[in-house]
Design a protein around this motif. Sequence first.
Motif, PDB file in Angstrom:
ATOM      1  N   MET A  58     -97.580  22.561  76.784  1.00  0.00           N
ATOM      2  CA  MET A  58     -97.793  23.428  75.612  1.00  0.00           C
ATOM      3  C   MET A  58     -99.079  23.009  74.870  1.00  0.00           C
ATOM      4  SD  MET A  58     -94.889  24.426  72.835  1.00  0.00           S
ATOM      5  CE  MET A  58     -95.121  23.062  71.726  1.00  0.00           C
ATOM      6  N   ALA A  59     -99.894  24.015  74.456  1.00  0.00           N
ATOM      7  CA  ALA A  59    -101.157  23.694  73.769  1.00  0.00           C
ATOM      8  C   ALA A  59    -100.884  23.044  72.414  1.00  0.00           C
ATOM      9  CB  ALA A  59    -101.944  24.975  73.558  1.00  0.00           C
ATOM     10  N   ARG A  60    -101.660  22.023  72.099  1.00  0.00           N
ATOM     11  CA  ARG A  60    -101.522  21.358  70.795  1.00  0.00           C
ATOM     12  C   ARG A  60    -102.191  22.200  69.726  1.00  0.00           C
ATOM     13  NH1 ARG A  60    -100.646  15.719  70.006  1.00  0.00           N
ATOM     14  NH2 ARG A  60    -102.066  15.759  68.256  1.00  0.00           N
ATOM     15  N   ALA A  61    -101.593  22.245  68.507  1.00  0.00           N
ATOM     16  CA  ALA A  61    -102.208  22.973  67.397  1.00  0.00           C
ATOM     17  C   ALA A  61    -103.508  22.267  67.021  1.00  0.00           C
ATOM     18  CB  ALA A  61    -101.256  22.993  66.213  1.00  0.00           C
ATOM     19  N   ILE A  62    -104.508  23.063  66.589  1.00  0.00           N
ATOM     20  CA  ILE A  62    -105.787  22.459  66.199  1.00  0.00           C
ATOM     21  C   ILE A  62    -105.613  21.822  64.825  1.00  0.00           C
ATOM     22  CG2 ILE A  62    -108.185  22.980  65.556  1.00  0.00           C
ATOM     23  CD1 ILE A  62    -107.991  25.286  67.619  1.00  0.00           C
ATOM     24  N   ARG A  63    -106.046  20.562  64.710  1.00  0.00           N
ATOM     25  CA  ARG A  63    -105.948  19.890  63.406  1.00  0.00           C
ATOM     26  C   ARG A  63    -107.269  20.047  62.672  1.00  0.00           C
ATOM     27  NH1 ARG A  63    -103.556  14.096  63.471  1.00  0.00           N
ATOM     28  NH2 ARG A  63    -105.113  13.695  65.064  1.00  0.00           N
ATOM     29  N   ILE A  64    -107.173  20.272  61.358  1.00  0.00           N
ATOM     30  CA  ILE A  64    -108.379  20.469  60.548  1.00  0.00           C
ATOM     31  C   ILE A  64    -108.889  19.102  60.082  1.00  0.00           C
ATOM     32  CG2 ILE A  64    -109.260  21.512  58.413  1.00  0.00           C
ATOM     33  CD1 ILE A  64    -107.273  23.769  58.813  1.00  0.00           C
ATOM     34  N   ASN A  65    -110.203  18.896  60.221  1.00  0.00           N
ATOM     35  CA  ASN A  65    -110.806  17.629  59.778  1.00  0.00           C
ATOM     36  C   ASN A  65    -111.093  17.710  58.281  1.00  0.00           C
ATOM     37  OD1 ASN A  65    -110.786  16.669  62.385  1.00  0.00           O
ATOM     38  ND2 ASN A  65    -112.839  17.438  62.827  1.00  0.00           N
ATOM     39  N   ILE A  66    -110.518  16.779  57.525  1.00  0.00           N
ATOM     40  CA  ILE A  66    -110.621  16.831  56.066  1.00  0.00           C
ATOM     41  C   ILE A  66    -111.543  15.724  55.549  1.00  0.00           C
ATOM     42  CG2 ILE A  66    -109.321  16.726  53.885  1.00  0.00           C
ATOM     43  CD1 ILE A  66    -108.235  18.961  55.519  1.00  0.00           C
ATOM     44  N   GLY A  67    -112.419  16.107  54.611  1.00  0.00           N
ATOM     45  CA  GLY A  67    -113.227  15.122  53.898  1.00  0.00           C
ATOM     46  C   GLY A  67    -112.857  15.159  52.422  1.00  0.00           C
ATOM     47  N   ILE A  68    -112.836  14.001  51.789  1.00  0.00           N
ATOM     48  CA  ILE A  68    -112.489  13.957  50.363  1.00  0.00           C
ATOM     49  C   ILE A  68    -113.670  13.406  49.573  1.00  0.00           C
ATOM     50  CG2 ILE A  68    -110.939  12.983  48.610  1.00  0.00           C
ATOM     51  CD1 ILE A  68    -108.724  12.910  50.621  1.00  0.00           C
ATOM     52  N   ALA A  69    -114.123  14.177  48.569  1.00  0.00           N
ATOM     53  CA  ALA A  69    -115.157  13.695  47.639  1.00  0.00           C
ATOM     54  C   ALA A  69    -114.436  13.262  46.367  1.00  0.00           C
ATOM     55  CB  ALA A  69    -116.143  14.812  47.331  1.00  0.00           C
ATOM     56  N   GLY A  70    -114.567  11.991  46.021  1.00  0.00           N
ATOM     57  CA  GLY A  70    -113.877  11.458  44.831  1.00  0.00           C
ATOM     58  C   GLY A  70    -112.638  10.688  45.249  1.00  0.00           C
ATOM     59  N   CYS A  71    -112.691   9.361  45.111  1.00  0.00           N
ATOM     60  CA  CYS A  71    -111.566   8.513  45.551  1.00  0.00           C
ATOM     61  C   CYS A  71    -110.853   7.914  44.346  1.00  0.00           C
ATOM     62  CB  CYS A  71    -112.055   7.415  46.488  1.00  0.00           C
ATOM     63  SG  CYS A  71    -112.894   8.077  47.943  1.00  0.00           S
ATOM     64  N   GLY A  72    -110.657   8.726  43.309  1.00  0.00           N
ATOM     65  CA  GLY A  72    -109.898   8.280  42.134  1.00  0.00           C
ATOM     66  C   GLY A  72    -108.426   8.573  42.341  1.00  0.00           C
ATOM     67  N   ALA A  73    -107.726   8.876  41.230  1.00  0.00           N
ATOM     68  CA  ALA A  73    -106.266   9.053  41.288  1.00  0.00           C
ATOM     69  C   ALA A  73    -105.886  10.181  42.246  1.00  0.00           C
ATOM     70  CB  ALA A  73    -105.742   9.347  39.892  1.00  0.00           C
ATOM     71  N   ILE A  74    -106.521  11.349  42.077  1.00  0.00           N
ATOM     72  CA  ILE A  74    -106.108  12.502  42.889  1.00  0.00           C
ATOM     73  C   ILE A  74    -106.579  12.346  44.341  1.00  0.00           C
ATOM     74  CG2 ILE A  74    -106.427  14.995  43.193  1.00  0.00           C
ATOM     75  CD1 ILE A  74    -106.333  15.308  40.193  1.00  0.00           C
ATOM     76  N   GLY A  75    -107.864  12.000  44.517  1.00  0.00           N
ATOM     77  CA  GLY A  75    -108.396  11.847  45.880  1.00  0.00           C
ATOM     78  C   GLY A  75    -107.614  10.817  46.679  1.00  0.00           C
ATOM     79  N   SER A  76    -107.268   9.689  46.047  1.00  0.00           N
ATOM     80  CA  SER A  76    -106.559   8.625  46.767  1.00  0.00           C
ATOM     81  C   SER A  76    -105.161   9.074  47.166  1.00  0.00           C
ATOM     82  CB  SER A  76    -106.432   7.369  45.890  1.00  0.00           C
ATOM     83  OG  SER A  76    -107.710   6.899  45.582  1.00  0.00           O
ATOM     84  N   ARG A  77    -104.491   9.736  46.232  1.00  0.00           N
ATOM     85  CA  ARG A  77    -103.124  10.176  46.546  1.00  0.00           C
ATOM     86  C   ARG A  77    -103.148  11.236  47.650  1.00  0.00           C
ATOM     87  NH1 ARG A  77     -97.594  10.082  45.149  1.00  0.00           N
ATOM     88  NH2 ARG A  77     -97.964   8.051  44.270  1.00  0.00           N
ATOM     89  N   MET A  78    -104.128  12.113  47.586  1.00  0.00           N
ATOM     90  CA  MET A  78    -104.208  13.146  48.629  1.00  0.00           C
ATOM     91  C   MET A  78    -104.519  12.512  49.980  1.00  0.00           C
ATOM     92  SD  MET A  78    -105.733  16.439  46.657  1.00  0.00           S
ATOM     93  CE  MET A  78    -105.062  17.684  47.704  1.00  0.00           C
ATOM     94  N   ALA A  79    -105.390  11.518  49.962  1.00  0.00           N
ATOM     95  CA  ALA A  79    -105.730  10.838  51.226  1.00  0.00           C
ATOM     96  C   ALA A  79    -104.476  10.220  51.852  1.00  0.00           C
ATOM     97  CB  ALA A  79    -106.777   9.751  50.951  1.00  0.00           C
ATOM     98  N   LYS A  80    -103.664   9.573  51.029  1.00  0.00           N
ATOM     99  CA  LYS A  80    -102.448   8.929  51.557  1.00  0.00           C
ATOM    100  C   LYS A  80    -101.483   9.972  52.104  1.00  0.00           C
ATOM    101  CE  LYS A  80    -103.058   4.959  48.671  1.00  0.00           C
ATOM    102  NZ  LYS A  80    -103.061   4.551  47.283  1.00  0.00           N
ATOM    103  N   SER A  81    -101.354  11.086  51.384  1.00  0.00           N
ATOM    104  CA  SER A  81    -100.414  12.119  51.841  1.00  0.00           C
ATOM    105  C   SER A  81    -100.896  12.789  53.121  1.00  0.00           C
ATOM    106  CB  SER A  81    -100.226  13.175  50.756  1.00  0.00           C
ATOM    107  OG  SER A  81     -99.565  12.604  49.675  1.00  0.00           O
ATOM    108  N   ILE A  82    -102.219  12.987  53.231  1.00  0.00           N
ATOM    109  CA  ILE A  82    -102.747  13.612  54.464  1.00  0.00           C
ATOM    110  C   ILE A  82    -102.378  12.719  55.653  1.00  0.00           C
ATOM    111  CG2 ILE A  82    -104.898  14.085  55.718  1.00  0.00           C
ATOM    112  CD1 ILE A  82    -106.023  14.988  52.928  1.00  0.00           C
ATOM    113  N   GLN A  83    -102.565  11.421  55.460  1.00  0.00           N
ATOM    114  CA  GLN A  83    -102.287  10.490  56.552  1.00  0.00           C
ATOM    115  C   GLN A  83    -100.785  10.386  56.843  1.00  0.00           C
ATOM    116  OE1 GLN A  83    -105.278   7.903  57.452  1.00  0.00           O
ATOM    117  NE2 GLN A  83    -104.007   6.071  57.380  1.00  0.00           N
TER     118      GLN A  83
END
Length: 274
Positions: A1-26
């Motif tokens: 079965m074909a794998r779904a394409i994953r979107i490559n994400i970049g985050i600008a700003g590694c403060g409270a919101i950027g850091s939390r989003m980075a952890k959740s993406i991972q």
Amino acid sequence: MARAIRINIGIAGCGAIGSRMAKSIQQDLSAQCRLTGIFDIDIGKAERLAKSLHRKEIVMRSMTGLIKNCDFMIEAVNAEDTRPLIRQALNAKRSVLSMSVGKLLNSSDLFALAQKNRCHLLLPSGAIAGIDAVKAASLAGIDRITLTSRKPLSAFSENPYLAQKGIVLSEMEKETVLFEGHVSDACRHFPKNINVAATLALASRCPRKLIVRIVTSPEYTTNIHEVELEGKFGRIKTQTDNLVCPDNPKTSYLAVLSGLQTLKQHCSGVLVGT
Ligand SMILES: NC(=O)c1ccc[n+]([C@@H]2O[C@H](COP(=O)([O-])OP(=O)(O)OC[C@H]3O[C@@H](n4cnc5c(N)ncnc54)[C@H](O)[C@@H]3O)[C@@H](O)[C@H]2O)c1
């Protein structure tokens, strides 16, 4: 079965919101997307975040590097003007999720650029409920719309507008209306507290009708936003009582969660109430 394409994400700003989003993406969104770059003007912040994720290779040294390394950029930056960063990403045909909605009130040029380049400029609903209904109501026309934001005294520390008005927060003994007026003035006088007002102005498509009331009290401990609107559709009244983000007492947790949900919906292609 074909794998779904994953979107490559970049985050600008590694403060409270950027850091939390980075952890959740991972941790939670690895089936839909992967984190391929992070950038902060304070390189130490990006390095600490990358270390905590065990992904030292994702630290980028410039916005250009970040944009090159992603398909989709999350803007979570506390700069005075975030529009140049967003424009740079859109010019490179990258879709953007912008957390700094307060900076985008008069930015029809950026929305037009996104459309021209066939990419998206996404805004999260932030720390209020009912943005889906406000957008639907705007199709029939809104006659009256108000936002009352209640915040603890600490939310307004070091505000130059209050200092200029001679308002001393530490001497305040009872509930006080700090501001009542149009959204553009609210954004000018309370730049650190206006994401919700700007989101509502953009969603309602009638910024001139939106009246913003900002209230504080020594008794308040949470950020509460009340939205009321009336029009041909009927009447809407919402109240959102926000708890703060575990990583940053200045940010409502719901605002961070709404950013993540917007990203999740975009990556999975399932759009409910957006
Ligand atoms: N939409 C909403 O409801 C909502 C709610 C809360 C916060 N916000 C907004 O989200 C943004 C981020 O909030 P936060 O709590 O994470 O802030 P924060 O202060 O914790 O982090 C912001 C980061 O941006 C970095 N930065 C500043 N200028 C930069 C630049 N030019 N390039 C790259 N990095 C830069 C800073 O070094 C910092 O690490 C702010 O604009 C804030 O107003 C939106």
